[in-house]
Write a protein that holds these residues in place. Structure first.
Motif, PDB file in Angstrom:
ATOM      1  N   ASP A 210       0.840  -1.211   0.000  1.00 48.39           N
ATOM      2  CA  ASP A 210       0.000   0.000   0.000  1.00 48.39           C
ATOM      3  C   ASP A 210       0.868   1.253   0.000  1.00 48.39           C
ATOM      4  O   ASP A 210       0.557   2.241  -0.676  1.00 48.39           O
ATOM      5  CB  ASP A 210      -0.918   0.005   1.223  1.00 48.39           C
TER       6      ASP A 210
ATOM      7  N   TYR B 217       0.862   3.969  -2.935  1.00 46.53           N
ATOM      8  CA  TYR B 217       0.562   5.386  -2.688  1.00 46.53           C
ATOM      9  C   TYR B 217       1.670   6.272  -3.270  1.00 46.53           C
ATOM     10  O   TYR B 217       1.408   7.304  -3.892  1.00 46.53           O
ATOM     11  CB  TYR B 217       0.420   5.638  -1.191  1.00 46.53           C
TER      12      TYR B 217
ATOM     13  N   SER C 247       1.219   9.026  -6.410  1.00 44.85           N
ATOM     14  CA  SER C 247       1.415  10.468  -6.215  1.00 44.85           C
ATOM     15  C   SER C 247       2.692  10.997  -6.878  1.00 44.85           C
ATOM     16  O   SER C 247       2.922  12.205  -6.895  1.00 44.85           O
ATOM     17  CB  SER C 247       1.453  10.786  -4.717  1.00 44.85           C
TER      18      SER C 247
END
Length: 372
Positions: free
Chosen positions: A181, A185, A189
Motif C-alpha cells: 500500500d 501510494y 502520487s
C-alpha cells in the motif's frame, strides 16, 4: 548526501573528466566517419565517460545549468544512476543521467525494471528525488516505447501495472518486493514528468557547439577544416601577462654594449624591429594556445605538450656559450624553426613565427632566460 554505505555506491567528483576511452593520436583525425555511427559503436564505459564529460563541461562549466558538482557513480548497486549532477548536494537537489548502452533501441521490456528500481530507491530515500531523470541511450528509444515514456500518464500506468510481474524481483538480489500500500501510494502520487530523454541527435548537436568542441573532439575526432583559430592582436601597451619575456628580451638587448635599452625606448632603438617581431610571434603563439584550450579533448593539452617538446628541442642550443645574450635569443629562435611538428590538433597552425613565439612563451614562464 547520498548514503554511500547502505548502497555500496562510490562517488567520484569530476574535477576534470578522465579520458581513458577517448580518441588519441592519429585516431583523432579520421575524416571518414559519421557521428551517430561512432556513438552507436561506443562500448559501455566509453559512452558513460562521454556523458560524464558532457555533463561536466557542457552543462556545468558552460553554465547552461547551475550545477555545483557533477559526480560519476561506480560500484555495485548504483540504484539507477550513472552520473548525478547536484545543484546543491547538501539538499540532495540534483539531476540524474542514467546511461543505457543497449545493442538495440530501448523498449518497454528492457527498461521497466530499471525505472522501477529507481523509483523504489527514491521511495525509501536511499536516492534523492531529482528535478529531472534523463535517460541516455546511444540507439535511442523504440517507437512504441517513445509514446509511453514521453507521456507521463502512460508511463505511470506501465509502472503500476507491471510492478509485481516485471519489477518486484529485480530491485534487490534475492528479494521480491511486492507493491505494498505504501509503494502504491508513492507511485500514485509521483510526478512522472521528471522522466526525460536526450536523443542521440540532440546530444551530438549539443556537444558539437563551439564552446563544447573539445568534448566532441575527444570522442568523435577532429575535422581539421573546421578548426578555427582566432589570431590575437598585439596590444599597443605591454600587458602584465607578457611582462616576463619582455624583461628577459630587454636584458638581452642590454647585454650588447652599444645602447642602454628600456621599455620606453626599445621600439626606437636598433633592436626595435626585432622587439616588434618578437611581440607579434608571442601573440601568434598565444592564439595557438587559445585554440588548443578550445579544441583539445578532455585531458589533452596540445600546447603544453608542444612547449615541453620545444624546450627539449632548443635546450642544447640554449645551453651553449655566446658573446652576448642577444646572440643566444637569435640562435635559439632559429633552432625553433626546425622543430619537427607532430600530428596534433594545432599542428596546422604552426609556422615559423608561431614556433619562435613558443620560445617567448617559455621565456614568459622563466624557462628560457637569455641573460642570467
Amino acid at each position: 548526501m547520498l548514503e554511500k554505505k547502505e548502497m555500496n555506491i562510490e562517488l567520484k567528483e569530476i574535477n576534470r573528466p578522465e579520458n581513458k576511452h577517448g580518441l588519441k593520436g592519429t585516431a583523432l583525425f579520421n575524416e571518414n566517419r559519421k557521428d551517430k555511427d561512432i556513438l552507436m559503436a561506443m562500448d559501455e564505459d566509453t559512452y558513460e565517460e562521454l556523458i560524464a564529460s558532457w555533463a561536466f563541461w557542457c552543462l556545468k562549466k558552460d553554465k547552461s545549468k547551475s550545477y555545483q558538482d557533477v559526480l560519476r557513480l561506480g560500484g555495485a548497486g548504483d540504484g539507477g544512476m550513472d552520473v548525478v549532477a547536484f545543484y546543491n548536494q547538501e539538499k540532495r537537489d540534483c539531476d540524474i543521467y542514467q546511461c543505457k548502452h543497449y545493442s538495440n533501441p530501448i523498449n518497454k521490456s528492457t527498461i521497466i525494471a530499471e525505472l522501477g528500481k529507481f523509483l523504489y530507491h527514491v521511495h525509501t530515500k536511499l536516492l534523492p528525488l531529482p528535478r529531472s531523470y534523463f535517460l541516455m541511450a546511444p540507439k535511442g528509444l523504440s517507437a512504441s516505447f517513445t509514446h509511453i515514456y514521453t507521456d507521463s500518464a502512460k508511463l505511470k500506468d506501465m509502472i503500476m501495472k507491471g510492478w509485481n510481474a516485471t519489477i518486484a524481483d529485480h530491485i534487490e538480489k534475492g528479494k521480491c518486493i511486492k507493491c505494498t500500500d505504501a509503494i502504491k501510494y508513492f507511485l500514485e502520487s509521483f510526478d512522472y514528468e521528471i522522466f526525460k530523454f536526450y536523443s542521440p541527435d540532440r546530444l551530438i548537436k549539443d556537444i558539437y557547439e563551439k564552446q563544447n568542441r573539445h568534448v566532441y573532439h575527444q570522442y568523435f575526432g577532429v575535422k581539421k577544416e573546421e578548426l578555427i583559430r582566432e589570431k590575437l592582436e598585439v596590444p599597443d601597451i605591454v600587458s602584465n601577462y607578457e611582462n616576463k619575456y619582455i624583461l628577459h628580451l630587454i636584458n638581452a638587448y642590454n647585454d650588447v654594449d652599444s645602447e642602454e635599452i628600456s621599455i620606453d625606448n626599445v621600439e626606437d632603438s636598433s633592436f626595435g624591429e626585432h622587439y616588434k617581431r618578437s611581440r607579434e610571434e608571442f601573440w601568434l603563439a598565444e592564439s595557438v594556445r587559445k585554440m588548443s584550450i578550445e579544441n583539445c579533448p578532455g585531458d589533452i593539452d596540445d600546447f603544453a605538450e608542444l612547449e615541453e617538446d620545444m624546450y627539449h628541442h632548443v635546450a642544447d642550443t640554449y645551453e651553449e656559450e655566446y658573446d652576448n645574450a642577444f646572440k643566444k635569443v637569435k640562435a635559439v629562435t632559429k633552432q625553433a624553426v626546425s622543430f619537427n611538428k607532430k600530428d596534433r590538433i594545432i599542428s596546422g597552425e604552426l609556422g615559423s613565427p608561431e614556433l619562435k613565439g613558443v620560445c617567448f612563451q617559455l621565456s614568459n614562464e622563466d624557462r628560457l632566460i637569455w641573460k642570467k
